[in-house]
Design a protein around this motif. Structure first.
Motif, PDB file in Angstrom:
ATOM      1  N   LEU A  56       0.834  -1.202   0.000  1.00 45.89           N
ATOM      2  CA  LEU A  56       0.000   0.000   0.000  1.00 45.89           C
ATOM      3  C   LEU A  56       0.867   1.250   0.000  1.00 45.89           C
ATOM      4  CD1 LEU A  56      -2.693  -1.112   2.620  1.00 45.89           C
ATOM      5  CD2 LEU A  56      -2.702  -1.409   0.134  1.00 45.89           C
ATOM      6  N   ASN A  57       0.487   2.218  -0.795  1.00 42.99           N
ATOM      7  CA  ASN A  57       1.234   3.471  -0.893  1.00 42.99           C
ATOM      8  C   ASN A  57       1.069   4.317   0.364  1.00 42.99           C
ATOM      9  OD1 ASN A  57       2.071   2.922  -3.533  1.00 42.99           O
ATOM     10  ND2 ASN A  57       0.238   3.862  -4.422  1.00 42.99           N
ATOM     11  N   ARG A  58       1.999   5.232   0.549  1.00 43.41           N
ATOM     12  CA  ARG A  58       1.851   6.222   1.603  1.00 43.41           C
ATOM     13  C   ARG A  58       0.624   7.082   1.318  1.00 43.41           C
ATOM     14  NH1 ARG A  58       7.583   9.024   1.022  1.00 43.41           N
ATOM     15  NH2 ARG A  58       6.768   8.964  -1.119  1.00 43.41           N
ATOM     16  N   LEU A  59       0.018   7.572   2.356  1.00 41.21           N
ATOM     17  CA  LEU A  59      -1.245   8.286   2.210  1.00 41.21           C
ATOM     18  C   LEU A  59      -1.107   9.472   1.260  1.00 41.21           C
ATOM     19  CD1 LEU A  59      -3.998   7.674   3.528  1.00 41.21           C
ATOM     20  CD2 LEU A  59      -3.584   9.616   5.028  1.00 41.21           C
ATOM     21  N   ARG A  60      -0.017  10.197   1.357  1.00 40.58           N
ATOM     22  CA  ARG A  60       0.133  11.389   0.510  1.00 40.58           C
ATOM     23  C   ARG A  60       0.310  11.045  -0.968  1.00 40.58           C
ATOM     24  NH1 ARG A  60       5.105  11.441   3.438  1.00 40.58           N
ATOM     25  NH2 ARG A  60       6.946  11.054   2.130  1.00 40.58           N
ATOM     26  N   ASP A  61       0.545   9.773  -1.260  1.00 44.34           N
ATOM     27  CA  ASP A  61       0.677   9.333  -2.649  1.00 44.34           C
ATOM     28  C   ASP A  61      -0.570   8.606  -3.139  1.00 44.34           C
ATOM     29  OD1 ASP A  61       3.324  10.288  -2.763  1.00 44.34           O
ATOM     30  OD2 ASP A  61       4.097   8.442  -1.882  1.00 44.34           O
ATOM     31  N   GLN A  62      -1.636   8.655  -2.362  1.00 43.38           N
ATOM     32  CA  GLN A  62      -2.842   7.916  -2.707  1.00 43.38           C
ATOM     33  C   GLN A  62      -3.961   8.810  -3.235  1.00 43.38           C
ATOM     34  OE1 GLN A  62      -4.594   4.884  -0.335  1.00 43.38           O
ATOM     35  NE2 GLN A  62      -2.697   4.287   0.688  1.00 43.38           N
ATOM     36  N   VAL A  63      -4.843   8.160  -4.008  1.00 43.00           N
ATOM     37  CA  VAL A  63      -6.155   8.706  -4.347  1.00 43.00           C
ATOM     38  C   VAL A  63      -7.176   7.828  -3.627  1.00 43.00           C
ATOM     39  CG1 VAL A  63      -7.840   9.192  -6.162  1.00 43.00           C
ATOM     40  CG2 VAL A  63      -5.385   9.520  -6.607  1.00 43.00           C
ATOM     41  N   ILE A  64      -8.051   8.455  -2.849  1.00 40.15           N
ATOM     42  CA  ILE A  64      -8.990   7.712  -2.005  1.00 40.15           C
ATOM     43  C   ILE A  64     -10.421   8.091  -2.381  1.00 40.15           C
ATOM     44  CG2 ILE A  64      -9.737   7.265   0.371  1.00 40.15           C
ATOM     45  CD1 ILE A  64      -6.930   8.075   1.286  1.00 40.15           C
ATOM     46  N   VAL A  65     -11.233   7.090  -2.654  1.00 37.87           N
ATOM     47  CA  VAL A  65     -12.659   7.297  -2.889  1.00 37.87           C
ATOM     48  C   VAL A  65     -13.390   7.125  -1.565  1.00 37.87           C
ATOM     49  CG1 VAL A  65     -14.728   6.441  -4.059  1.00 37.87           C
ATOM     50  CG2 VAL A  65     -12.534   6.487  -5.276  1.00 37.87           C
ATOM     51  N   VAL A  66     -14.256   8.061  -1.225  1.00 34.38           N
ATOM     52  CA  VAL A  66     -15.028   7.992   0.022  1.00 34.38           C
ATOM     53  C   VAL A  66     -16.501   8.169  -0.307  1.00 34.38           C
ATOM     54  CG1 VAL A  66     -15.390   8.931   2.329  1.00 34.38           C
ATOM     55  CG2 VAL A  66     -13.093   8.969   1.319  1.00 34.38           C
ATOM     56  N   THR A  67     -17.323   7.177   0.031  1.00 38.41           N
ATOM     57  CA  THR A  67     -18.767   7.313  -0.151  1.00 38.41           C
ATOM     58  C   THR A  67     -19.386   7.870   1.133  1.00 38.41           C
ATOM     59  OG1 THR A  67     -19.386   5.093   0.638  1.00 38.41           O
ATOM     60  CG2 THR A  67     -18.698   5.292  -1.661  1.00 38.41           C
ATOM     61  N   GLY A  68     -20.558   8.487   1.000  1.00 40.49           N
ATOM     62  CA  GLY A  68     -21.164   9.137   2.173  1.00 40.49           C
ATOM     63  C   GLY A  68     -20.282  10.235   2.716  1.00 40.49           C
ATOM     64  N   ALA A  69     -19.731  11.059   1.802  1.00 39.60           N
ATOM     65  CA  ALA A  69     -18.617  11.943   2.141  1.00 39.60           C
ATOM     66  C   ALA A  69     -19.012  13.271   2.776  1.00 39.60           C
ATOM     67  CB  ALA A  69     -17.789  12.228   0.880  1.00 39.60           C
ATOM     68  N   THR A  70     -20.297  13.563   2.872  1.00 45.55           N
ATOM     69  CA  THR A  70     -20.690  14.905   3.326  1.00 45.55           C
ATOM     70  C   THR A  70     -21.187  14.949   4.761  1.00 45.55           C
ATOM     71  OG1 THR A  70     -22.898  14.568   2.376  1.00 45.55           O
ATOM     72  CG2 THR A  70     -21.265  15.697   1.008  1.00 45.55           C
ATOM     73  N   SER A  71     -21.121  13.843   5.473  1.00 48.03           N
ATOM     74  CA  SER A  71     -21.681  13.828   6.825  1.00 48.03           C
ATOM     75  C   SER A  71     -20.928  12.850   7.702  1.00 48.03           C
ATOM     76  CB  SER A  71     -23.163  13.431   6.763  1.00 48.03           C
ATOM     77  OG  SER A  71     -23.781  13.534   8.033  1.00 48.03           O
ATOM     78  N   GLY A  72     -20.844  13.154   8.992  1.00 49.27           N
ATOM     79  CA  GLY A  72     -20.350  12.218   9.987  1.00 49.27           C
ATOM     80  C   GLY A  72     -18.982  11.651   9.679  1.00 49.27           C
ATOM     81  N   ASN A  73     -18.881  10.329   9.741  1.00 48.07           N
ATOM     82  CA  ASN A  73     -17.595   9.661   9.549  1.00 48.07           C
ATOM     83  C   ASN A  73     -17.005   9.938   8.176  1.00 48.07           C
ATOM     84  OD1 ASN A  73     -17.772   8.444  12.115  1.00 48.07           O
ATOM     85  ND2 ASN A  73     -18.930   6.714  11.294  1.00 48.07           N
ATOM     86  N   GLY A  74     -17.853   9.938   7.143  1.00 50.19           N
ATOM     87  CA  GLY A  74     -17.346  10.178   5.801  1.00 50.19           C
ATOM     88  C   GLY A  74     -16.712  11.552   5.658  1.00 50.19           C
ATOM     89  N   LEU A  75     -17.354  12.558   6.225  1.00 48.85           N
ATOM     90  CA  LEU A  75     -16.810  13.912   6.177  1.00 48.85           C
ATOM     91  C   LEU A  75     -15.491  13.986   6.934  1.00 48.85           C
ATOM     92  CD1 LEU A  75     -17.046  16.869   5.427  1.00 48.85           C
ATOM     93  CD2 LEU A  75     -18.615  17.191   7.347  1.00 48.85           C
ATOM     94  N   ALA A  76     -15.418  13.338   8.084  1.00 47.32           N
ATOM     95  CA  ALA A  76     -14.171  13.328   8.858  1.00 47.32           C
ATOM     96  C   ALA A  76     -13.054  12.638   8.089  1.00 47.32           C
ATOM     97  CB  ALA A  76     -14.407  12.633  10.196  1.00 47.32           C
ATOM     98  N   ILE A  77     -13.381  11.551   7.384  1.00 46.25           N
ATOM     99  CA  ILE A  77     -12.372  10.825   6.601  1.00 46.25           C
ATOM    100  C   ILE A  77     -11.846  11.703   5.474  1.00 46.25           C
ATOM    101  CG2 ILE A  77     -12.006   8.858   5.050  1.00 46.25           C
ATOM    102  CD1 ILE A  77     -14.264   7.436   6.757  1.00 46.25           C
ATOM    103  N   VAL A  78     -12.749  12.371   4.756  1.00 47.60           N
ATOM    104  CA  VAL A  78     -12.325  13.237   3.654  1.00 47.60           C
ATOM    105  C   VAL A  78     -11.419  14.359   4.171  1.00 47.60           C
ATOM    106  CG1 VAL A  78     -13.119  14.906   1.937  1.00 47.60           C
ATOM    107  CG2 VAL A  78     -14.340  12.752   2.221  1.00 47.60           C
ATOM    108  N   GLU A  79     -11.844  15.028   5.216  1.00 44.41           N
ATOM    109  CA  GLU A  79     -11.059  16.146   5.735  1.00 44.41           C
ATOM    110  C   GLU A  79      -9.676  15.689   6.200  1.00 44.41           C
ATOM    111  OE1 GLU A  79     -13.598  17.740   8.758  1.00 44.41           O
ATOM    112  OE2 GLU A  79     -14.638  19.086   7.368  1.00 44.41           O
ATOM    113  N   ALA A  80      -9.614  14.570   6.915  1.00 39.32           N
ATOM    114  CA  ALA A  80      -8.327  14.079   7.422  1.00 39.32           C
ATOM    115  C   ALA A  80      -7.427  13.618   6.282  1.00 39.32           C
ATOM    116  CB  ALA A  80      -8.568  12.938   8.410  1.00 39.32           C
ATOM    117  N   ALA A  81      -7.996  12.970   5.272  1.00 42.90           N
ATOM    118  CA  ALA A  81      -7.196  12.490   4.144  1.00 42.90           C
ATOM    119  C   ALA A  81      -6.596  13.652   3.367  1.00 42.90           C
ATOM    120  CB  ALA A  81      -8.058  11.617   3.227  1.00 42.90           C
ATOM    121  N   VAL A  82      -7.393  14.680   3.123  1.00 44.21           N
ATOM    122  CA  VAL A  82      -6.901  15.853   2.396  1.00 44.21           C
ATOM    123  C   VAL A  82      -5.816  16.563   3.199  1.00 44.21           C
ATOM    124  CG1 VAL A  82      -7.543  18.142   1.549  1.00 44.21           C
ATOM    125  CG2 VAL A  82      -8.986  16.168   1.024  1.00 44.21           C
ATOM    126  N   ARG A  83      -6.027  16.682   4.509  1.00 46.97           N
ATOM    127  CA  ARG A  83      -5.001  17.313   5.359  1.00 46.97           C
ATOM    128  C   ARG A  83      -3.676  16.572   5.281  1.00 46.97           C
ATOM    129  NH1 ARG A  83      -9.105  17.818   9.297  1.00 46.97           N
ATOM    130  NH2 ARG A  83      -8.262  16.001  10.388  1.00 46.97           N
TER     131      ARG A  83
END
Length: 337
Positions: free
Chosen positions: A5-32
Motif C-alpha cells: 500500500l502506498n503512503r497516504l500522501r501518494d494515494q487517491v482515495i474514494v469515500v462514499t457518504g462523504a458529506t456527513s459524519g464519519n465520511g466527512l471526517a475521513i475526507v477532511e483528514a485524508a486531504v489534510r
C-alpha cells in the motif's frame, strides 16, 4: 501478488457518504495528510461546499453525486476518479442509513431501502473497486459496526445489514486473497460515534432517538480508516466501549440479550433533546448534513483500544480468548446426576 500500500500522501482515495459524519471526517483528514480524494454523496450542495472549502486550502478533491444503491452511479464514481486523477488506490465504503423502531413497526419497503444502501451499496463499491485494483494493488476499507457482532433492539434492519456486511467483507477478502489480487480488505467496526445518524435515521419510536454512550468523535473513525489505507488489517474496532460490548456478546450472548432487553430502548431515546429538525429522515433523500450530531452529548477525542490495535492486532485475539476463559470459569459446574 503481495499487498503493498502506498503512503497516504501518494494515494487517491474514494469515500462514499462523504458529506456527513464519519465520511466527512475521513475526507477532511485524508486531504489534510496530502491524499487526493474523490468524494461522493447524494447531497450535491454539501459536496460543492466541501470542495470549495478544501480546495481553497490547496486540497485535491473531485466530486461525484451518487446514490450507492445504484450500481451505475457507483461505476460513475470510479470513472470520475480515473478522469480526475488517473484512478484510485483505496475505496472507502462508508455511506449508510438507518431506522429506529421494532421490526414490525418498520415498513417492509424501509427494510429494503436500508439493505439497498448499507449492503448493496457496499457490494457495488467493493465490486467496482476490486475490478479497478485487481493486479495493481490497493485497499478496500468498509465501515461496519459493533452491530456487525451484536444486534440491538430498535435497530433491527441496520443490525441485519451490518451482519451481512461482515459476511460480504470476509467473502471478498478470501476471494481476492485466493486469486492473489494484492488488495487489502479491512472492516472497521465503530462503536457509538457522535454523527448526525440518530437525526438522519427514520424514527418509528415514540421518542427522539440518540446514540448510547460512550460516544467518540468522527475523527477517531477517520484515524482508523486512514491507518487501514496504509496498513493491511482484517478488522479494526473503534472505541473501547464497542469492543467490550462485542466481547461480552461472544462470551455471554444470553446475558447480553437480557441487558439489551432491559435497557436497550431507553438508552437509545432522548425525550428532552430531539436534535435539529432540518436533519430528520434522510432514508430516501438527503437532508442537512454535518460532521457531528446536534444533540448535547460528550464525545471522546481518542480511543486507547484503537491505538493498541494499531500497534498489535493480536490484542483483539487475546481479548476474545480472555473473555471466553473468564466466562467459562465463572459458570457453575454441572452437578446433576
Amino acid at each position: 501478488m503481495a499487498i503493498t500500500l502506498n503512503r497516504l500522501r501518494d494515494q487517491v482515495i474514494v469515500v462514499t457518504g462523504a458529506t456527513s459524519g464519519n465520511g466527512l471526517a475521513i475526507v477532511e483528514a485524508a486531504v489534510r495528510r496530502g491524499a487526493a480524494v474523490v468524494a461522493t454523496a447524494r447531497n450535491a450542495a454539501a459536496l460543492e461546499a466541501l470542495r470549495d472549502r478544501l480546495t481553497a486550502d490547496g486540497g485535491r478533491l473531485a466530486l461525484c453525486v451518487a446514490d450507492v444503491s445504484d450500481m451505475a452511479a457507483v461505476e460513475r464514481v470510479a470513472a470520475v476518479a480515473v478522469e480526475a486523477f488517473g484512478g484510485f488506490d483505496t475505496w472507502v465504503n462508508n455511506a449508510g442509513i438507518g431506522t429506529y423502531g421494532t421490526l414490525e413497526q418498520v415498513p417492509i419497503a424501509d427494510h429494503r431501502r436500508v439493505f439497498d444502501v448499507n449492503y448493496f451499496g457496499v457490494l457495488h463499491g467493493s465490486l467496482v473497486a476490486a475490478r479497478h485494483l485487481r493486479g495493481r494493488g490497493g485497499a478496500i476499507v468498509t465501515i461496519g459496526s459493533i452491530l456487525s457482532d451484536r444486534a440491538i433492539v430498535e435497530q433491527g434492519p441496520y443490525c441485519a445489514t451490518k451482519h451481512a456486511v461482515q459476511a460480504l467483507t470476509d467473502t471478498l477478502r478470501m476471494e481476492l486473497e485466493k486469486e492473489g489480487a494484492g488488495i487489502s480488505v479491512t472492516l472497521i467496526k465503530p462503536g457509538a460515534i457522535d454523527t448526525p445518524f440518530p437525526e438522519h435515521a427514520r424514527n418509528f419510536m415514540d421518542q427522539p432517538p440518540r446514540l448510547p454512550p460512550p460516544l467518540y468523535a468522527p475523527s477517531v473513525v477517520a484515524d482508523a480508516v486512514l491507518f487501514a489505507c496504509e496498513t493491511p488489517r482484517r478488522t479494526i474496532y473503534v472505541g473501547g466501549g464497542g469492543l467490550v460490548a462485542s466481547l461480552l456478546s461472544r462470551a455471554a450472548p444470553r446475558l447480553s440479550d437480557r441487558i439489551l432487553e432491559l435497557v436497550g430502548t431507553a438508552a437509545q431515546q432522548a425525550p428532552a433533546d430531539p436534535g435539529d429538525p432540518t436533519r430528520r429522515d434522510n432514508l430516501y433523500a438527503p437532508r442537512v448534513d454535518a460532521l457531528r450530531g446536534s444533540q448535547a452529548v460528550g464525545a471522546r477525542q481518542s480511543s486507547t483500544a484503537l491505538q493498541a490495535q494499531k500497534l498489535n492486532p493480536v490484542i483483539l485475539l487475546l481479548g476474545v480468548v480472555g473473555a471466553g476463559i473468564a466466562v467459562a470459569l465463572s459458570r457453575p459446574k454441572d452437578v446433576s446426576r
